[in-house]
Design a protein around this motif. Sequence first.
Motif, PDB file in Angstrom:
ATOM      1  N   ARG A 109       0.837  -1.207   0.000  1.00  0.00           N
ATOM      2  CA  ARG A 109       0.000   0.000   0.000  1.00  0.00           C
ATOM      3  C   ARG A 109       0.873   1.260   0.000  1.00  0.00           C
ATOM      4  O   ARG A 109       0.613   2.213  -0.747  1.00  0.00           O
ATOM      5  N   ARG A 110       1.889   1.252   0.854  1.00  0.00           N
ATOM      6  CA  ARG A 110       2.781   2.422   0.903  1.00  0.00           C
ATOM      7  C   ARG A 110       3.505   2.611  -0.430  1.00  0.00           C
ATOM      8  O   ARG A 110       3.721   3.743  -0.877  1.00  0.00           O
ATOM      9  N   ALA A 111       3.870   1.493  -1.063  1.00  0.00           N
ATOM     10  CA  ALA A 111       4.581   1.574  -2.333  1.00  0.00           C
ATOM     11  C   ALA A 111       3.715   2.176  -3.425  1.00  0.00           C
ATOM     12  O   ALA A 111       4.177   2.981  -4.238  1.00  0.00           O
ATOM     13  N   VAL A 112       2.441   1.804  -3.444  1.00  0.00           N
ATOM     14  CA  VAL A 112       1.521   2.367  -4.443  1.00  0.00           C
ATOM     15  C   VAL A 112       1.365   3.868  -4.226  1.00  0.00           C
ATOM     16  O   VAL A 112       1.368   4.659  -5.176  1.00  0.00           O
ATOM     17  N   GLN A 113       1.240   4.272  -2.966  1.00  0.00           N
ATOM     18  CA  GLN A 113       1.124   5.703  -2.678  1.00  0.00           C
ATOM     19  C   GLN A 113       2.391   6.451  -3.093  1.00  0.00           C
ATOM     20  O   GLN A 113       2.323   7.548  -3.654  1.00  0.00           O
ATOM     21  N   ALA A 114       3.549   5.835  -2.830  1.00  0.00           N
ATOM     22  CA  ALA A 114       4.818   6.462  -3.212  1.00  0.00           C
ATOM     23  C   ALA A 114       4.932   6.545  -4.735  1.00  0.00           C
ATOM     24  O   ALA A 114       5.365   7.567  -5.283  1.00  0.00           O
ATOM     25  N   ALA A 115       4.522   5.484  -5.426  1.00  0.00           N
ATOM     26  CA  ALA A 115       4.575   5.483  -6.889  1.00  0.00           C
ATOM     27  C   ALA A 115       3.683   6.573  -7.458  1.00  0.00           C
ATOM     28  O   ALA A 115       4.035   7.239  -8.440  1.00  0.00           O
ATOM     29  N   ALA A 116       2.519   6.772  -6.849  1.00  0.00           N
ATOM     30  CA  ALA A 116       1.603   7.823  -7.313  1.00  0.00           C
ATOM     31  C   ALA A 116       2.244   9.198  -7.193  1.00  0.00           C
ATOM     32  O   ALA A 116       1.913  10.114  -7.967  1.00  0.00           O
ATOM     33  N   ARG A 117       3.158   9.349  -6.251  1.00  0.00           N
ATOM     34  CA  ARG A 117       3.888  10.621  -6.094  1.00  0.00           C
ATOM     35  C   ARG A 117       5.106  10.693  -7.000  1.00  0.00           C
ATOM     36  O   ARG A 117       5.851  11.676  -6.992  1.00  0.00           O
ATOM     37  N   GLY A 118       5.341   9.613  -7.748  1.00  0.00           N
ATOM     38  CA  GLY A 118       6.499   9.581  -8.638  1.00  0.00           C
ATOM     39  C   GLY A 118       7.772   9.124  -7.972  1.00  0.00           C
ATOM     40  O   GLY A 118       8.865   9.255  -8.546  1.00  0.00           O
ATOM     41  N   GLU A 119       7.659   8.568  -6.773  1.00  0.00           N
ATOM     42  CA  GLU A 119       8.848   8.115  -6.048  1.00  0.00           C
ATOM     43  C   GLU A 119       9.220   6.689  -6.467  1.00  0.00           C
ATOM     44  O   GLU A 119       8.350   5.854  -6.706  1.00  0.00           O
ATOM     45  N   THR A 120      10.500   6.414  -6.534  1.00  0.00           N
ATOM     46  CA  THR A 120      10.981   5.085  -6.901  1.00  0.00           C
ATOM     47  C   THR A 120      10.927   4.157  -5.702  1.00  0.00           C
ATOM     48  O   THR A 120      11.401   4.502  -4.621  1.00  0.00           O
ATOM     49  N   VAL A 121      10.339   2.978  -5.896  1.00  0.00           N
ATOM     50  CA  VAL A 121      10.221   1.988  -4.826  1.00  0.00           C
ATOM     51  C   VAL A 121      10.768   0.664  -5.357  1.00  0.00           C
ATOM     52  O   VAL A 121      10.274   0.143  -6.359  1.00  0.00           O
ATOM     53  N   LEU A 122      11.776   0.114  -4.695  1.00  0.00           N
ATOM     54  CA  LEU A 122      12.420  -1.102  -5.173  1.00  0.00           C
ATOM     55  C   LEU A 122      12.576  -2.120  -4.049  1.00  0.00           C
ATOM     56  O   LEU A 122      12.911  -1.759  -2.914  1.00  0.00           O
ATOM     57  N   SER A 123      12.347  -3.384  -4.373  1.00  0.00           N
ATOM     58  CA  SER A 123      12.668  -4.453  -3.432  1.00  0.00           C
ATOM     59  C   SER A 123      14.176  -4.490  -3.221  1.00  0.00           C
ATOM     60  O   SER A 123      14.940  -4.139  -4.132  1.00  0.00           O
ATOM     61  N   PRO A 124      14.636  -4.931  -2.045  1.00  0.00           N
ATOM     62  CA  PRO A 124      16.079  -4.981  -1.792  1.00  0.00           C
ATOM     63  C   PRO A 124      16.854  -5.772  -2.840  1.00  0.00           C
ATOM     64  O   PRO A 124      17.945  -5.370  -3.255  1.00  0.00           O
TER      65      PRO A 124
END
Length: 208
Positions: A109-124
């Motif tokens: 959920r946090r990753a989707v919200q971050a993606a909506a802001r254009g932030e990069t989210v990556l698994s380790p």
Amino acid sequence: MIIVDDHPVVRDGLRGIFTGDDAFEVVGEAADGPEALVVALRTAPDVVLMDLRMPKMSGAEVIRRLREQTPGIHILVLTTFDDDADVLPAIDQGATGYLLKDTPRADLRRAVQAAARGETVLSPSVTGVLAQRSREPERRTLSRRELEVLGLIARGATNRDVAARLFITEATVKTHLLHLFGKLGVKDRAAAVAAAYEIGLLKPGTDG
């Protein structure tokens, strides 16, 4: 957001994660790349949460077309594959983030919200793949002349032979060799030829 996965059970499960949370709205679903393009065009979502390996179209191609079709769209990959053959094309084509399907619900959920802001989210593990690439020399930027030198070397030519064939000095040949050694991350001629075959710069039977 829209959810793109070729398995209905997976889509149902993902929808369940976001349903009931006012911070999210699932406006569509798709089972493959072509359908994702149609749904995205119709619904104009902020985020596309998508699997990578699906029928009819590669994940990287879906990402490329989505970004061409809907500039500004954010694409979050959610898959079970984290090898460089999957990760690198997806990132290169513009995926905003890349997560694995074992990601906890709250993190997703946090990753989707971050993606909506254009932030990069990556698994380790994906971060590790990208870090490894950043440490490797750029392997596909040999100049035309460097490729010519490498092709002749692969056929057993000496520096003198290469110089005569290309109408350059032996010193220039040595300079080209030093440059291509650096680009390929090798220290000698044999290793350069081996690396070139491995990454497809040279092909058996053609030698450039």
